[in-house]
Design a protein around this motif. Sequence first.
Motif, PDB file in Angstrom:
ATOM      1  N   PRO A 192       0.889  -1.405   0.265  1.00 46.77           N
ATOM      2  CA  PRO A 192       0.050   0.066   0.004  1.00 46.77           C
ATOM      3  C   PRO A 192       0.882   1.164   0.036  1.00 46.77           C
ATOM      4  O   PRO A 192       0.394   2.213  -0.458  1.00 46.77           O
ATOM      5  CB  PRO A 192      -0.685  -0.176   1.247  1.00 46.77           C
ATOM      6  N   ASN A 193       1.833   1.276   0.703  1.00 47.98           N
ATOM      7  CA  ASN A 193       2.738   2.472   0.605  1.00 47.98           C
ATOM      8  C   ASN A 193       3.491   2.676  -0.694  1.00 47.98           C
ATOM      9  O   ASN A 193       3.711   3.900  -1.139  1.00 47.98           O
ATOM     10  CB  ASN A 193       3.821   2.426   1.773  1.00 47.98           C
ATOM     11  N   VAL A 194       3.951   1.614  -1.377  1.00 44.85           N
ATOM     12  CA  VAL A 194       4.680   1.474  -2.891  1.00 44.85           C
ATOM     13  C   VAL A 194       3.566   2.200  -3.545  1.00 44.85           C
ATOM     14  O   VAL A 194       3.818   3.034  -4.378  1.00 44.85           O
ATOM     15  CB  VAL A 194       4.976   0.480  -3.092  1.00 44.85           C
ATOM     16  N   ALA A 195       2.177   1.852  -3.576  1.00 43.16           N
ATOM     17  CA  ALA A 195       1.221   2.097  -4.413  1.00 43.16           C
ATOM     18  C   ALA A 195       1.036   3.600  -4.423  1.00 43.16           C
ATOM     19  O   ALA A 195       0.572   4.409  -5.169  1.00 43.16           O
ATOM     20  CB  ALA A 195       0.000   1.309  -4.372  1.00 43.16           C
ATOM     21  N   LEU A 196       1.011   4.037  -2.919  1.00 47.45           N
ATOM     22  CA  LEU A 196       0.794   5.356  -2.766  1.00 47.45           C
ATOM     23  C   LEU A 196       1.719   6.274  -3.220  1.00 47.45           C
ATOM     24  O   LEU A 196       1.611   7.475  -3.838  1.00 47.45           O
ATOM     25  CB  LEU A 196       0.521   5.749  -1.022  1.00 47.45           C
ATOM     26  N   ASN A 197       3.013   5.956  -2.838  1.00 47.61           N
ATOM     27  CA  ASN A 197       4.271   6.806  -3.278  1.00 47.61           C
ATOM     28  C   ASN A 197       4.236   6.792  -4.810  1.00 47.61           C
ATOM     29  O   ASN A 197       4.717   7.984  -5.391  1.00 47.61           O
ATOM     30  CB  ASN A 197       5.384   6.043  -3.038  1.00 47.61           C
ATOM     31  N   LYS A 227       7.190   5.688   9.510  1.00 48.29           N
ATOM     32  CA  LYS A 227       8.193   6.351   9.510  1.00 48.29           C
ATOM     33  C   LYS A 227       9.472   5.721   9.124  1.00 48.29           C
ATOM     34  O   LYS A 227      10.418   5.883   8.663  1.00 48.29           O
ATOM     35  CB  LYS A 227       8.655   7.067  10.936  1.00 48.29           C
ATOM     36  N   THR A 228       9.400   4.130   9.478  1.00 53.06           N
ATOM     37  CA  THR A 228      10.473   3.158   8.958  1.00 53.06           C
ATOM     38  C   THR A 228      10.657   3.050   7.724  1.00 53.06           C
ATOM     39  O   THR A 228      11.583   3.065   6.940  1.00 53.06           O
ATOM     40  CB  THR A 228      10.120   1.708   9.713  1.00 53.06           C
ATOM     41  N   GLN A 229       9.240   3.124   7.135  1.00 52.85           N
ATOM     42  CA  GLN A 229       9.021   2.945   5.657  1.00 52.85           C
ATOM     43  C   GLN A 229       9.694   4.067   4.974  1.00 52.85           C
ATOM     44  O   GLN A 229      10.341   3.742   3.848  1.00 52.85           O
ATOM     45  CB  GLN A 229       7.687   2.767   5.196  1.00 52.85           C
ATOM     46  N   VAL A 284      -2.686   8.041   5.500  1.00 52.03           N
ATOM     47  CA  VAL A 284      -1.618   8.463   5.177  1.00 52.03           C
ATOM     48  C   VAL A 284      -1.777   9.052   3.628  1.00 52.03           C
ATOM     49  O   VAL A 284      -2.418   8.297   2.801  1.00 52.03           O
ATOM     50  CB  VAL A 284      -0.499   7.275   5.102  1.00 52.03           C
ATOM     51  N   VAL A 285      -1.104  10.132   3.356  1.00 53.29           N
ATOM     52  CA  VAL A 285      -1.345  10.537   1.909  1.00 53.29           C
ATOM     53  C   VAL A 285       0.166  11.180   1.313  1.00 53.29           C
ATOM     54  O   VAL A 285       1.288  11.046   2.240  1.00 53.29           O
ATOM     55  CB  VAL A 285      -2.184  11.839   1.724  1.00 53.29           C
TER      56      VAL A 285
END
Length: 274
Positions: free
Chosen positions: A76-81, A97-99, A235-236
């Motif tokens: 999900p963070n990869v896709a958001l980024n 924060k770690t990501q 998160v955005v």
Amino acid sequence: MKQWIKRSGLAVAILGLGLLIAACGQQKSSSDSKNQTVTIGVTTGPHELIMKQVAKLAKKDGLTIKLKEFTDYNTPNVALNDGSLQGNSYQTLGFLKTQIKQKDFKITDAFKTVAFPMGVYSKHIKSLKDLKKGDTIAVPNDPANELRALQLFEKAGVIKLKAGVTTNATKADVTSNPLNLKIEELEASQLPTHLSDVQAAAINTNFAFDAGLNINDNAIYHEPLVNNPYPNYFVVQTSDKNAKFVKTIKKLYQSQTIRDYIKKTFKGSIVPAF
């Protein structure tokens, strides 16, 4: 005649330019208006269920929320980024924060959502005091959540961690293991399916819930249910932190309607963090 043709051509050109400018103006205003569609990533289970309720409310505000479900914590963070998502809802601040640090993501927390107290579950024992020498326990293998799980076992008196451990902690940071327990580090979403293979496992509530496990009824040990120190966040992308759609989702998510839904649906296992 030629003069008339020239004037007519000029008029048409001016009219066409006017229409083009108007069209561009309409396109710009539509992106800033209420009639907007955003794609939000959620992990399956409670985060998905709650955001579905938010999406229903958002329609009244002219905001269409499309959900994309995930079964892991990294994608999900990869896709958001990369812009495939406009937001996601599933993670704690420590994990985020770690990501960001490890992968240089340009994403940020926008607002608090809910807290998911982590629990220890077992199909073999009724108390962590029943663990025997050489037994196997399992924890999530992702940063932040592994530390959280190890600390949960530490609080229960099962192991001890070295002082000053950070969100990068692993089983290598265990300094005391009186029962010589084997510690399996597994993908968080897979822990419920491996519950029969280990004596006990620390499982995030969203994955436990998805597997039919309730922290109040099934956990043999768990984090505090009140004032839990690990709230989750919406998160955005950093550039969208003050975007209108973010403010709208925050208003709706933190509304009394959603608060009541959370309390009624999850009966204390998941609690509002706002």
